[in-house]
Design an enzyme around this catalytic site. Sequence first.
Site: not given
Length: 258
Positions: A159, A155
């Site tokens: 991101k 993640y």
Amino acid sequence: MKLLEGKVAIITGSGRGIGKAMAELFASEGAAITVNDIDADVCKATAEELKKNGFKAIACKADVTKDEDVKKMVEDTVKAFGTVDILVNNAGITKDAMIHKMDDKLFNFILDVNLLGTIMCSKYVIPIMKEKQYGKIVNTASVTGLMGNIGQTNYAAAKGGVIGFTKGLARELGLSKICVNCYGPGFIETRLTAVKADGGDRSALGMPKGIHDTAIAAIPFGRAGQPEDVARVALFFSSFLSDYITGEVISVSGGQLV
Ligand code: NAP
């Protein structure tokens, strides 16, 4: 005066959570909304709710990682509302595991939805915005993309990639008067941060109570954010209020990241 009067916005993953709060806020500020979600029932229900309240909305089931789906979502929006002024790349997902237990499939899945989906959706609205010499692309990062988090290397990579993409695209599209910005939510109350049973599947959505409570304790405001806290920042980036801002990242974290 409404901030988005006459504008057309596609908000990905807006069937629920933060995206739904955005759809409601943007509609109340005068925008026609394409409600997108991978779940047909969820996006239909949100679009119907908006229409019942007198707003303009269509439902577009699409997987943001699938080229054909995204192309059709943009075409359907133009068919329904004539153009696209605003794209909010909100669709995103987490599947957590420590790196030594994370198989490639899990890593790639998170990169695909959070990063590739953002790139894919942007790619299809850019020609429309270039033609108009106007547009707002608003991307969703996370404080995890700025500071990392244990069990979330996939993640964080995705991101962090969204932030890099935002900055690169902002430079490419500056002369076309298309603003590209990004916000990074901290700990926002949705099903991604809801408490799940301790000892359950780590890669399932939500988090164990211990991690949940520790996260809240680390927020200077002493509380989780609400989807509306994020929606207001997306509204700022989507309206004329931010017309001379591009390539920026704002944390929406109650002071978690200062
Ligand atoms: P959420 O409640 O799970 O909502 C996300 C929505 O995106 C869901 O409706 C989901 O559909 C949809 N979606 C997932 N994969 C998709 C795909 N491939 N194509 C289209 N739609 C898809 O999550 P949220 O908390 O509102 O998160 C929204 C965004 O904020 C995400 O990008 C997330 O990473 C980011 N964020 C959230 C937090 C937080 O604390 N909540 C913090 C930092 C960043 P399904 O329900 O059918 O899967």
